[in-house]
Design a protein around this motif. Sequence first.
Motif, PDB file in Angstrom:
ATOM      1  N   LEU A  24      46.600   5.996   1.229  1.00 38.95           N
ATOM      2  CA  LEU A  24      47.872   6.717   1.225  1.00 38.95           C
ATOM      3  C   LEU A  24      47.784   7.877   2.203  1.00 38.95           C
ATOM      4  O   LEU A  24      46.775   8.592   2.243  1.00 38.95           O
ATOM      5  CB  LEU A  24      48.171   7.282  -0.167  1.00 38.95           C
ATOM      6  CG  LEU A  24      48.549   6.270  -1.220  1.00 38.95           C
ATOM      7  CD1 LEU A  24      47.319   5.792  -1.947  1.00 38.95           C
ATOM      8  CD2 LEU A  24      49.516   6.891  -2.185  1.00 38.95           C
ATOM      9  N   ASP A  25      48.838   8.069   2.960  1.00 36.91           N
ATOM     10  CA  ASP A  25      48.917   9.193   3.882  1.00 36.91           C
ATOM     11  C   ASP A  25      49.167  10.471   3.086  1.00 36.91           C
ATOM     12  O   ASP A  25      50.019  10.506   2.209  1.00 36.91           O
ATOM     13  CB  ASP A  25      50.060   8.963   4.880  1.00 36.91           C
ATOM     14  CG  ASP A  25      50.203  10.103   5.875  1.00 36.91           C
ATOM     15  OD1 ASP A  25      49.168  10.582   6.375  1.00 36.91           O
ATOM     16  OD2 ASP A  25      51.340  10.513   6.153  1.00 36.91           O
ATOM     17  N   GLY A  26      48.394  11.508   3.380  1.00 37.00           N
ATOM     18  CA  GLY A  26      48.659  12.810   2.791  1.00 37.00           C
ATOM     19  C   GLY A  26      47.622  13.276   1.796  1.00 37.00           C
ATOM     20  O   GLY A  26      46.571  12.668   1.627  1.00 37.00           O
ATOM     21  N   ASP A  27      47.961  14.375   1.129  1.00 43.62           N
ATOM     22  CA  ASP A  27      47.042  15.020   0.193  1.00 43.62           C
ATOM     23  C   ASP A  27      47.362  14.622  -1.251  1.00 43.62           C
ATOM     24  O   ASP A  27      48.359  13.938  -1.506  1.00 43.62           O
ATOM     25  CB  ASP A  27      47.069  16.541   0.382  1.00 43.62           C
ATOM     26  CG  ASP A  27      48.392  17.183  -0.013  1.00 43.62           C
ATOM     27  OD1 ASP A  27      49.195  16.577  -0.742  1.00 43.62           O
ATOM     28  OD2 ASP A  27      48.621  18.333   0.408  1.00 43.62           O
ATOM     29  N   LEU A  36      49.385   8.294   9.606  1.00 38.62           N
ATOM     30  CA  LEU A  36      48.323   7.343   9.352  1.00 38.62           C
ATOM     31  C   LEU A  36      48.781   5.986   9.895  1.00 38.62           C
ATOM     32  O   LEU A  36      49.913   5.562   9.639  1.00 38.62           O
ATOM     33  CB  LEU A  36      48.080   7.268   7.837  1.00 38.62           C
ATOM     34  CG  LEU A  36      46.924   6.475   7.315  1.00 38.62           C
ATOM     35  CD1 LEU A  36      45.595   7.049   7.825  1.00 38.62           C
ATOM     36  CD2 LEU A  36      46.939   6.485   5.797  1.00 38.62           C
ATOM     37  N   TYR A  37      47.907   5.320  10.630  1.00 40.86           N
ATOM     38  CA  TYR A  37      48.233   4.034  11.246  1.00 40.86           C
ATOM     39  C   TYR A  37      47.231   2.984  10.802  1.00 40.86           C
ATOM     40  O   TYR A  37      46.025   3.221  10.834  1.00 40.86           O
ATOM     41  CB  TYR A  37      48.206   4.146  12.773  1.00 40.86           C
ATOM     42  CG  TYR A  37      49.291   5.035  13.318  1.00 40.86           C
ATOM     43  CD1 TYR A  37      50.472   4.491  13.822  1.00 40.86           C
ATOM     44  CD2 TYR A  37      49.147   6.419  13.301  1.00 40.86           C
ATOM     45  CE1 TYR A  37      51.486   5.319  14.303  1.00 40.86           C
ATOM     46  CE2 TYR A  37      50.151   7.246  13.783  1.00 40.86           C
ATOM     47  CZ  TYR A  37      51.314   6.690  14.281  1.00 40.86           C
ATOM     48  OH  TYR A  37      52.311   7.503  14.754  1.00 40.86           O
ATOM     49  N   ASP A  62      52.902   4.730   5.136  1.00 38.58           N
ATOM     50  CA  ASP A  62      52.770   5.772   4.121  1.00 38.58           C
ATOM     51  C   ASP A  62      51.657   5.392   3.143  1.00 38.58           C
ATOM     52  O   ASP A  62      50.921   6.237   2.674  1.00 38.58           O
ATOM     53  CB  ASP A  62      54.076   5.958   3.358  1.00 38.58           C
ATOM     54  CG  ASP A  62      55.164   6.544   4.246  1.00 38.58           C
ATOM     55  OD1 ASP A  62      54.840   7.356   5.131  1.00 38.58           O
ATOM     56  OD2 ASP A  62      56.337   6.179   4.054  1.00 38.58           O
ATOM     57  N   PHE A  63      51.585   4.086   2.808  1.00 34.41           N
ATOM     58  CA  PHE A  63      50.503   3.559   1.977  1.00 34.41           C
ATOM     59  C   PHE A  63      50.297   2.105   2.360  1.00 34.41           C
ATOM     60  O   PHE A  63      51.185   1.455   2.927  1.00 34.41           O
ATOM     61  CB  PHE A  63      50.789   3.709   0.479  1.00 34.41           C
ATOM     62  CG  PHE A  63      51.940   2.873   0.006  1.00 34.41           C
ATOM     63  CD1 PHE A  63      51.739   1.607  -0.510  1.00 34.41           C
ATOM     64  CD2 PHE A  63      53.238   3.358   0.081  1.00 34.41           C
ATOM     65  CE1 PHE A  63      52.807   0.839  -0.940  1.00 34.41           C
ATOM     66  CE2 PHE A  63      54.312   2.606  -0.355  1.00 34.41           C
ATOM     67  CZ  PHE A  63      54.094   1.332  -0.862  1.00 34.41           C
ATOM     68  N   PHE A  64      49.088   1.588   2.063  1.00 37.93           N
ATOM     69  CA  PHE A  64      48.753   0.239   2.502  1.00 37.93           C
ATOM     70  C   PHE A  64      47.617  -0.302   1.645  1.00 37.93           C
ATOM     71  O   PHE A  64      46.664   0.407   1.346  1.00 37.93           O
ATOM     72  CB  PHE A  64      48.315   0.283   3.973  1.00 37.93           C
ATOM     73  CG  PHE A  64      48.213  -1.055   4.632  1.00 37.93           C
ATOM     74  CD1 PHE A  64      49.335  -1.684   5.137  1.00 37.93           C
ATOM     75  CD2 PHE A  64      46.978  -1.674   4.779  1.00 37.93           C
ATOM     76  CE1 PHE A  64      49.240  -2.915   5.758  1.00 37.93           C
ATOM     77  CE2 PHE A  64      46.865  -2.899   5.400  1.00 37.93           C
ATOM     78  CZ  PHE A  64      48.000  -3.527   5.895  1.00 37.93           C
TER      79      PHE A  64
END
Length: 141
Positions: A79-82, A92-93, A100-102
Amino acid sequence: MEAASTDRMSDVADKQLLNHALIVKDRNGPKAYWLTAEVYTLGRDASNSIRIDSRFVSRQHALLYRVSDSNGGFFYQILDGDPNGNPSTNGLYINNQRIDFFDLQHGDEIRLSSDVTATYITTPKTFDYILSTYERTKIAG
């Protein structure tokens, strides 16, 4: 019918025996992290479980969560972020697509910045094998 049942049991056993690793390439060269915990934080701040050496990476850039699958195994979701839900500054790629999430799969390429990439590895092989596959990789953590 018994062969199909045996195959399914083998698939479940294979998934449970997979080892998960993250190969991070930053300014200090490649480092291998053996993934076993429920949650990892990634970022440049020293408090992160996976510390990234790059001024282009947020202090708390991304999170890795272990997720159970329906076959008795698990995988990691990124997940992108804190932990508070704030996104990273530069995003995030995964495999060159902003996310955003993967749900990560073997071989996925993660880009945290212009100078930091990571590769998610799942394999029944040992950690030593993973290290020998990725040239000049150090054990981290």
